[in-house]
Design a protein around this motif. Structure first.
Motif, PDB file in Angstrom:
ATOM      1  N   TYR A 185       0.833  -1.200   0.000  1.00  0.00           N
ATOM      2  CA  TYR A 185       0.000   0.000   0.000  1.00  0.00           C
ATOM      3  C   TYR A 185       0.873   1.258   0.000  1.00  0.00           C
ATOM      4  N   GLU A 186       1.856   1.295   0.883  1.00  0.00           N
ATOM      5  CA  GLU A 186       2.722   2.468   0.975  1.00  0.00           C
ATOM      6  C   GLU A 186       3.551   2.658  -0.292  1.00  0.00           C
ATOM      7  N   ARG A 187       4.028   1.581  -0.876  1.00  0.00           N
ATOM      8  CA  ARG A 187       4.808   1.679  -2.119  1.00  0.00           C
ATOM      9  C   ARG A 187       3.961   2.193  -3.277  1.00  0.00           C
ATOM     10  N   VAL A 188       2.778   1.628  -3.416  1.00  0.00           N
ATOM     11  CA  VAL A 188       1.895   2.042  -4.510  1.00  0.00           C
ATOM     12  C   VAL A 188       1.495   3.499  -4.336  1.00  0.00           C
ATOM     13  N   MET A 189       1.129   3.891  -3.119  1.00  0.00           N
ATOM     14  CA  MET A 189       0.721   5.276  -2.907  1.00  0.00           C
ATOM     15  C   MET A 189       1.882   6.232  -3.165  1.00  0.00           C
ATOM     16  N   LYS A 190       3.079   5.850  -2.789  1.00  0.00           N
ATOM     17  CA  LYS A 190       4.253   6.670  -3.081  1.00  0.00           C
ATOM     18  C   LYS A 190       4.414   6.838  -4.590  1.00  0.00           C
ATOM     19  N   ASP A 191       4.220   5.753  -5.352  1.00  0.00           N
ATOM     20  CA  ASP A 191       4.277   5.831  -6.815  1.00  0.00           C
ATOM     21  C   ASP A 191       3.203   6.767  -7.366  1.00  0.00           C
ATOM     22  N   PHE A 192       1.992   6.666  -6.825  1.00  0.00           N
ATOM     23  CA  PHE A 192       0.893   7.513  -7.304  1.00  0.00           C
ATOM     24  C   PHE A 192       1.163   8.985  -7.015  1.00  0.00           C
ATOM     25  N   TYR A 193       1.654   9.277  -5.817  1.00  0.00           N
ATOM     26  CA  TYR A 193       1.984  10.669  -5.489  1.00  0.00           C
ATOM     27  C   TYR A 193       3.081  11.181  -6.414  1.00  0.00           C
ATOM     28  N   GLN A 194       4.047  10.334  -6.714  1.00  0.00           N
ATOM     29  CA  GLN A 194       5.152  10.739  -7.583  1.00  0.00           C
ATOM     30  C   GLN A 194       4.673  11.020  -9.006  1.00  0.00           C
ATOM     31  N   VAL A 195       3.806  10.184  -9.545  1.00  0.00           N
ATOM     32  CA  VAL A 195       3.324  10.413 -10.904  1.00  0.00           C
ATOM     33  C   VAL A 195       2.485  11.690 -10.958  1.00  0.00           C
ATOM     34  N   ALA A 196       1.683  11.951  -9.928  1.00  0.00           N
ATOM     35  CA  ALA A 196       0.894  13.190  -9.895  1.00  0.00           C
ATOM     36  C   ALA A 196       1.820  14.403  -9.870  1.00  0.00           C
ATOM     37  N   GLY A 218      -0.067  17.114 -11.856  1.00  0.00           N
ATOM     38  CA  GLY A 218      -1.484  16.801 -11.719  1.00  0.00           C
ATOM     39  C   GLY A 218      -1.916  16.929 -10.276  1.00  0.00           C
ATOM     40  N   ASP A 219      -2.802  16.037  -9.856  1.00  0.00           N
ATOM     41  CA  ASP A 219      -3.331  16.093  -8.501  1.00  0.00           C
ATOM     42  C   ASP A 219      -3.702  14.683  -8.067  1.00  0.00           C
ATOM     43  N   ILE A 220      -3.805  14.487  -6.765  1.00  0.00           N
ATOM     44  CA  ILE A 220      -4.218  13.202  -6.207  1.00  0.00           C
ATOM     45  C   ILE A 220      -4.980  13.467  -4.921  1.00  0.00           C
ATOM     46  N   VAL A 221      -6.070  12.732  -4.723  1.00  0.00           N
ATOM     47  CA  VAL A 221      -6.877  12.886  -3.517  1.00  0.00           C
ATOM     48  C   VAL A 221      -7.551  11.554  -3.206  1.00  0.00           C
ATOM     49  N   GLY A 222      -7.717  11.277  -1.906  1.00  0.00           N
ATOM     50  CA  GLY A 222      -8.415  10.073  -1.480  1.00  0.00           C
ATOM     51  C   GLY A 222      -9.895  10.357  -1.296  1.00  0.00           C
ATOM     52  N   LEU A 223     -10.712   9.334  -1.523  1.00  0.00           N
ATOM     53  CA  LEU A 223     -12.169   9.444  -1.388  1.00  0.00           C
ATOM     54  C   LEU A 223     -12.710   8.279  -0.582  1.00  0.00           C
ATOM     55  N   GLY A 224     -13.870   8.456  -0.025  1.00  0.00           N
ATOM     56  CA  GLY A 224     -14.600   7.356   0.593  1.00  0.00           C
ATOM     57  C   GLY A 224     -13.819   6.622   1.658  1.00  0.00           C
ATOM     58  N   ASP A 225     -13.411   7.308   2.701  1.00  0.00           N
ATOM     59  CA  ASP A 225     -12.620   6.698   3.770  1.00  0.00           C
ATOM     60  C   ASP A 225     -11.385   6.009   3.208  1.00  0.00           C
ATOM     61  N   GLN A 226     -10.782   6.662   2.235  1.00  0.00           N
ATOM     62  CA  GLN A 226      -9.561   6.175   1.587  1.00  0.00           C
ATOM     63  C   GLN A 226      -9.756   4.835   0.886  1.00  0.00           C
ATOM     64  N   GLN A 227     -10.934   4.558   0.381  1.00  0.00           N
ATOM     65  CA  GLN A 227     -11.167   3.358  -0.408  1.00  0.00           C
ATOM     66  C   GLN A 227     -10.821   3.596  -1.865  1.00  0.00           C
ATOM     67  N   TYR A 228     -10.846   4.862  -2.260  1.00  0.00           N
ATOM     68  CA  TYR A 228     -10.562   5.236  -3.641  1.00  0.00           C
ATOM     69  C   TYR A 228      -9.569   6.383  -3.666  1.00  0.00           C
TER      70      TYR A 228
END
Length: 119
Positions: free
Chosen positions: A74-85, A90-100
């Motif tokens: 989870y931490e690795r993937v989220m780090k990748d997502f933040y980096q690509v944003a 771009g931008d990144i935001v969590g939704l629905g109690d961090q389900q999305y």
């Protein structure tokens, strides 16, 4: 559609909780400027597909619910997502109690202000 058609059209008895198919083909262009895609990511390997979509200029809504079961991935993937944003400005935001997570390309920002719902 004339005035008579609006007044005397049949009542819609469909279930309001069900999705209704709209005839979008009447409104679609040949080459949309932007696509919104939906993905489910359960591993670091699957995150690359999402990152490629962001680099291609699409918005991706990612279901990360199952990914959260493995904290390290989870931490690795989220780090990748933040980096690509960050890479594409771009931008990144969590939704629905961090389900999305929503990740956007350049020139698309996500408002943190809620509309309605008493929030």
């Amino acid at each position: 559609m004339g005035l008579r058609d609006l007044i005397f059209r049949p009542k819609d008895n469909s279930d309001p909780d069900q999705y209704k198919e709209l005839p979008l083909k009447d409104y679609e262009g040949e080459n949309p400027a932007l696509l919104v895609k939906v993905a489910t990511v359960t591993s670091l390997r699957e995150s690359q597909i999402v990152k490629d979509q962001i680099y291609d200029g699409d918005i991706v809504i990612v279901d990360i619910n199952r990914l959260k079961m493995d904290k390290i991935n989870y931490e690795r993937v989220m780090k990748d997502f933040y980096q690509v944003a960050r890479d594409v400005d771009g931008d990144i935001v969590g939704l629905g109690d961090q389900q999305y997570v929503i990740i956007t390309p350049r020139n698309v920002k996500i408002s943190r202000d809620r509309i309605g719902g008493g929030a």
